[in-house]
Design an enzyme around this catalytic site. Structure first.
Site, mmCIF file in Angstrom:
data_model
loop_
_atom_site.group_PDB
_atom_site.id
_atom_site.type_symbol
_atom_site.label_atom_id
_atom_site.label_comp_id
_atom_site.label_asym_id
_atom_site.label_seq_id
_atom_site.Cartn_x
_atom_site.Cartn_y
_atom_site.Cartn_z
ATOM 1 N N LYS A 77 0.868 -1.185 0.000
ATOM 2 C CA LYS A 77 0.000 0.000 0.000
ATOM 3 C C LYS A 77 0.901 1.230 0.000
ATOM 4 O O LYS A 77 1.989 1.193 0.575
ATOM 5 C CB LYS A 77 -0.856 0.038 1.271
ATOM 6 C CG LYS A 77 -1.940 -1.023 1.333
ATOM 7 C CD LYS A 77 -2.748 -0.882 2.608
ATOM 8 C CE LYS A 77 -3.831 -1.949 2.700
ATOM 9 N NZ LYS A 77 -4.577 -1.858 3.962
ATOM 10 N N HIS A 80 0.577 5.717 3.925
ATOM 11 C CA HIS A 80 -0.564 6.518 4.366
ATOM 12 C C HIS A 80 -0.104 7.631 5.305
ATOM 13 O O HIS A 80 0.800 7.440 6.114
ATOM 14 C CB HIS A 80 -1.579 5.620 5.084
ATOM 15 C CG HIS A 80 -2.906 6.273 5.272
ATOM 16 N ND1 HIS A 80 -3.165 7.122 6.328
ATOM 17 C CD2 HIS A 80 -4.038 6.230 4.533
ATOM 18 C CE1 HIS A 80 -4.416 7.565 6.221
ATOM 19 N NE2 HIS A 80 -4.963 7.027 5.152
ATOM 20 N N HIS A 83 0.571 7.232 9.104
ATOM 21 C CA HIS A 83 1.804 6.671 9.681
ATOM 22 C C HIS A 83 2.849 7.750 9.964
ATOM 23 O O HIS A 83 3.934 7.443 10.467
ATOM 24 C CB HIS A 83 2.405 5.615 8.752
ATOM 25 C CG HIS A 83 1.594 4.351 8.711
ATOM 26 N ND1 HIS A 83 1.608 3.418 9.727
ATOM 27 C CD2 HIS A 83 0.726 3.881 7.791
ATOM 28 C CE1 HIS A 83 0.794 2.424 9.421
ATOM 29 N NE2 HIS A 83 0.234 2.683 8.262
#
Length: 517
Positions: A77, A80, A83
Site C-alpha cells: 500500500k 498513508h 503513519h
C-alpha cells in the site's frame, strides 16, 4: 528576621557574588562573568556538539541498547499519512536515546502478513499487470487490491481463491512466496524514498511474516506452562485476571487454529531479546493499541520474561483535518509535496528570502520542520487539528521560525568570520539580554533529562522556540556590527553558542537545520 540570620551565615564565593534577604526569600546573585566563561567555553574549543550531554543529571538514566519500533506501515500500500506520527515520534526517541549515549536499534515492523495478502495475491493473478507494476508499483497494487475486494463481495470464487493463496503462503509454496516477496521488496524500496525525504532511516526491516514458525513455538511453550486455556467458543486464550477467574482474557488463537497479531507480537518480542539483547524496547503506535501492549507485556511477564518490565509503549493521538488542496489526504507523499509547494510560495512572497542554490530543497526541509513542530508542541496523547496556515507562519511558534532563526544566526557568523577568533572576554556579556540567553542555555540538560524520562518532544520544542524568541530580542539589543571589536567578539561567541544548541536540539527532533532561507 530568620531569613536575615540565615543570610549572615551564607558567605559569597567565586560563584555566588552576593546573598541578600527579601520578603520570605533569599536572593543569590551569580557571578555573571564566570557564568558566561564556563557556559560558552565548549563553543570556543569546537566542542559545541557535546554541550549539555555530559551533565551529571544523566548519571541516573539507564544506558545500554535501546530498540525502538516505529512507523510500521502495511506493505503493498502507498505510505498513508496516518503513519507520519509514528515515524517522526519514533525517530525523535531514537535520536534522543542515541544523543544520550545509548546504542539504538531502529526497527520498522512491517504489516506484511494476513488474509489481505491472500486477496492481493489472488487478485494479482486475475487483474495484475507486470508492466504497470514496474511503472507505478504501489499505485497498481492498490488498484488491484480495490478491484479484488470489490469482486470478493459478490463472488465466492474470489473469496476461495484468496483463502487458497494465503494457505499457499502459510505452507511456504514457492510461487505464492515469490510473488509475496516481490510485493514486499517493491514496497520497502518505495517507502525508503519517503523516509529519505523525512531524514529517517532504519537498521532493521522486520515484519509479522518473520514470526510465523516462532508463533507456533510460543503456543507450545504456553501449553507446557499450562497458561493456554480453551474458551467456550473454542478459541485459545490466556487468563489475565488477577484472581484467575477468566474475567479478563486475551485471545491468542482462533478456533480454526490460526494465530493472531498478538501471538506474532509475543514471538517477535522474544526473538528480538534473543537476537539484539536490548536493555529496553519502545513501541510507538497510536493510543488505540494501549490495551494490546498492556496485554503483551503482561503475557511476557507471566511466561517468565522479566525483561518485559523494561518494555514500554509510547501512545499518540490522532491528527484531525489533514487535507491537501485537492481534498482529503490519503498518502504521505501528497502532504510532503504540499508542504514544500506552500513553503516555496511563502519564500517567493517574502522580502527576506536570500538567493538560494536549491530553493526547492530548502522549502522541503523547512516544510518538514513545520510539520514536525506542529506535531510535537503538545502532549503526544492529545489529538490535534492540522492547520496549514498556522503551521507555516514565519513569526509564530513554528518550525519555520526555528529554521529562520538558525539561518539568520548562520548568516551573522558568516558575515563576521574571523572576528570570533579574537580573545573572548566574558565580562563584556553583562546585559540582561545576554544573561537571559545564558540562563536559558544552562537549562538544556534539564530539558533533555525531562524528555528522556517521559519521551515527550514538547519539552525540547518549547525550549528551542523560547530560545529563538530570546535570540530575536538579542539581534536588536546586542548588535555586532558597529560595536568595538572585543564587544562584537563576545556577542558573537554568545550567538555561536545559541546557534549550536539550536542546531543540536533540532537534529534530535529530526529536523535538518538550513543555513540560508
Amino acid at each position: 528576621m530568620r531569613n536575615h540570620l540565615r543570610v549572615l551565615q551564607l558567605k559569597p564565593d567565586s560563584v555566588v557574588e552576593d546573598v541578600s534577604a527579601g520578603h520570605g526569600v533569599i536572593n543569590f546573585a551569580v557571578n555573571r562573568r564566570l557564568l558566561a566563561e564556563k557556559l560558552l567555553e565548549p563553543f570556543g574549543k569546537g566542542e559545541g556538539d557535546q554541550f549539555g550531554l555530559n551533565s551529571q543529571l544523566f548519571s541516573s538514566l539507564r544506558r545500554g541498547t535501546t530498540l525502538v519500533e516505529y512507523s510500521s506501515p502495511n506493505i503493498a500500500k502507498k505510505f498513508h499519512a496516518g503513519h507520519l506520527r509514528s515515524t517522526i515520534i519514533g525517530n525523535f526517541i531514537a535520536n534522543l536515546k542515541e544523543a544520550l549515549g545509548n546504542d539504538v536499534i531502529r526497527m520498522n515492523y512491517l504489516g506484511d502478513w494476513g488474509m489481505q495478502f491472500g486477496l492481493l495475491g489472488a487478485g494479482f493473478s486475475r487483474f495484475g499487470c507486470i508492466e504497470k507494476l514496474k511503472q507505478n508499483p504501489l499505485q497498481h497494487l492498490f488498484e488491484v487490491y480495490v478491484q479484488a475486494n470489490k469482486e470478493a463481495e459478490h463472488n465466492e470464487d474470489m473469496k476461495e481463491a484468496a483463502r487458497d493463496f494465503f494457505r499457499q503462503l502459510e505452507q511456504h509454496e514457492s510461487g505464492a512466496v515469490s510473488l509475496w516477496q516481490q510485493f514486499r521488496e517493491i514496497t520497502v524500496k518505495e517507502y525508503q524514498q519517503v523516509y529519505k525525504r523525512l531524514g529517517v532511516h532504519f537498521d532493521v526491516y522486520g515484519g509479522e511474516s518473520f514470526h510465523q514458525d516462532q508463533a507456533q513455538e510460543v503456543l507450545q511453550e504456553l501449553r507446557r506452562q499450562g497458561l493456554l486455556k480453551v474458551s467456550e467458543k473454542g478459541t485459545g486464550v490466556i487468563d489475565l485476571s488477577p484472581d484467575g477467574d477468566m474475567t479478563n482474557v486475551c485471545t491468542i488463537l482462533r478456533s480454526d487454529g490460526t494465530t493472531l497479531y498478538i501471538t506474532r507480537d509475543i514471538a517477535a518480542a522474544i526473538n528480538r531479546k534473543e537476537k539484539h539483547r536490548f536493555d529496553e524496547m519502545i513501541y510507538v503506535t497510536d493510543k488505540s493499541q494501549e490495551n494490546h501492549f498492556n496485554q503483551l507485556f503482561q503475557i511476557l511477564l507471566i511466561m517468565g520474561h522479566s525483561w518485559a518490565g523494561n518494555c514500554r509503549h509510547v501512545p499518540f493521538g490522532l491528527v484531525q483535518g489533514m487535507k491537501t488542496r485537492t481534498g482529503d489526504v490519503v498518502f504521505l507523499e501528497d502532504v510532503l509535496d504540499e508542504a514544500r509547494a506552500r513553503m516555496l510560495h511563502n519564500m517567493n512572497q517574502s522580502n527576506n528570502t536570500k538567493e538560494l542554490e536549491n530553493p526547492e530543497d530548502t522549502a522541503e526541509k523547512v516544510g518538514i520542520s513545520a510539520l514536525i513542530v506542529q506535531d510535537f508542541k503538545g502532549p503526544l496523547q492529545s489529538d490535534y487539528k492540522f492547520d496549514w496556515d498556522r503551521m507555516l507562519q514565519a513569526q509564530g511558534d513554528t518550525g519555520v521560525f526555528l529554521q529562520y532563526t538558525h539561518a539568520r544566526l548562520c548568516s551573522l557568523m558568516q558575515r563576521n568570520k574571523g572576528v570570533e577568533e579574537a580573545t573572548f572576554n566574558p565580562s563584556l556579556l553583562r546585559e540582561q539580554t545576554s544573561i537571559i540567553i545564558l540562563q536559558h542555555l544552562l537549562r538544556y540538560d534539564e530539558v533533555l533529562y525531562q524528555s528522556a524520562n517521559d519521551l515527550q518532544p514538547k519539552h525540547l520544542v518549547n525550549f528551542l522556540l523560547k530560545l529563538c524568541h530570546f535570540i530575536s530580542s538579542a539581534h536588536r539589543e546586542l548588535p555586532v556590527k558597529g560595536s568595538p571589536q572585543d564587544v562584537a567578539q563576545a556577542r558573537l561567541r554568545l550567538f555561536s553558542g545559541a546557534r549550536s544548541v539550536l542546531a543540536n536540539g533540532m537534529r534530535i527532533l529530526g529536523i535538518a537545520p538550513v543555513s540560508k532561507m
